[in-house]
Write an enzyme that holds these catalytic residues in place. Structure first.
Site, PDB file in Angstrom:
ATOM      1  CG  HIS A 112      -1.837   1.174   1.288  1.00  0.00           C
ATOM      2  ND1 HIS A 112      -1.435   2.398   1.763  1.00  0.00           N
ATOM      3  CD2 HIS A 112      -3.139   1.316   0.930  1.00  0.00           C
ATOM      4  CE1 HIS A 112      -2.441   3.257   1.696  1.00  0.00           C
ATOM      5  NE2 HIS A 112      -3.489   2.620   1.197  1.00  0.00           N
TER       6      HIS A 112
ATOM      7  CB  ALA B  30     -11.251  -2.787  -1.267  1.00  0.00           C
TER       8      ALA B  30
END
Length: 280
Positions: free
Chosen positions: A10, A74
């Protein structure tokens, strides 16, 4: 045939979280050798996914297996990563990128999360165990884990949050599987951002249910702002509801920087199986 693996994180401004991710990349690199492995970040850090893919292609490595170090599929897995891949292909049209599934409800993650839950019940549960930073040199070794009383203990799993309904449902599924494995009498799921119930709301719900002990488990791979937010909320809950024995479990990768930590084996197993590569 796969030419190389790209491990995607991330990205974080937190030095501890960065070190944990890079340690995971070292462990995975050793497991997939002699295949080359490089890293790329979705945001906040360099190299970006696009840059890493272009660099691999310029080295003649064009068949890339992308491994997302993400818990659920997601927005990042469904939108941001594919968009970065397309940008890289616009520069290097001969790139071929296959993305593995996020870690999800892999059995190794359930097992690791259960160990974190049980570890939180130790009488001595240090900040280092939770992934909040190094412990003092004076900290004694953790005492043996105490038995869980299922009738008095609730689990509150805290996810990042997302606007993707499927990701939220998968997080709830993970919480249910973990609650069943550890024998928690109550299982709650809350979210730090976007989704409901929010972190403060779910802590209030669990406190109002009358449990004597509540284990708050941040479902995160690495240290960062989300962990800090959870820790602050648990500290507030202790002050607001002093009758409850509040425990905060460690994040999944809390001991990646330690020798013989629990995270390494479980996370590498999950990543390899998602990549469909046997540990070498």
């Amino acid at each position: 045939m796969t030419d190389a693996i790209l491990l995607v994180g991330h990205g974080t401004r937190n030095p501890q979280g960065t070190a944990q991710f890079l340690r995971l990349s070292e462990l995975l690199r050793a497991s997939v050798a002699p295949l080359p492995l490089e890293v790329g970040f979705i945001e906040l850090q360099e190299p970006t996914i696009e840059t890493a893919l272009v660099n691999l292609s310029q080295r003649g490595l064009r068949q890339i297996l992308l491994s997302p170090a993400l818990l659920f599929a997601a927005g990042h897995a469904k939108q941001d990563i594919p968009a970065a891949v397309e940008r890289a292909k616009s520069v290097q049209p001969d790139l071929q990128v296959t993305m593995a599934e996020p870690l999800g409800c892999h059995k190794a993650l359930i097992e690791l999360a259960a160990l974190r839950f049980l570890g939180s019940l130790s009488p001595i549960h240090r900040a280092e165990d939770r992934g909040e930073g190094p412990a003092s040199q004076q900290d004694p070794a953790p005492s043996p884990i105490q038995p869980v009383d299922p009738a008095k203990t609730a689990l509150v799993l805290i996810g990042r949050g997302s606007s993707d309904p499927a990701a939220i449902e998968h997080c709830r599924e993970f919480a249910a599987l973990l609650g069943e494995k550890v024998g928690a009498a109550g299982v709650y799921t809350g979210f730090i951002a976007v989704a409901k119930p929010s972190l403060p709301e779910v802590l209030e719900q669990a406190a109002a249910a009358g449990f004597e002990r509540i284990v708050v488990q941040p479902h995160l791979l690495f240290s960062g702002e989300m962990l800090e937010t959870t820790t602050a909320a648990v500290s507030h809950a202790r002050q607001t509801h002093p009758r409850v024995e509040w425990r905060q479990a460690g994040i999944l990768g809390s001991d990646l920087l330690a020798t013989n930590g629990l995270a390494a084996q479980h996370l590498i197993q999950a990543l390899l199986e998602r990549l469909e590569i046997d540990d070498r």
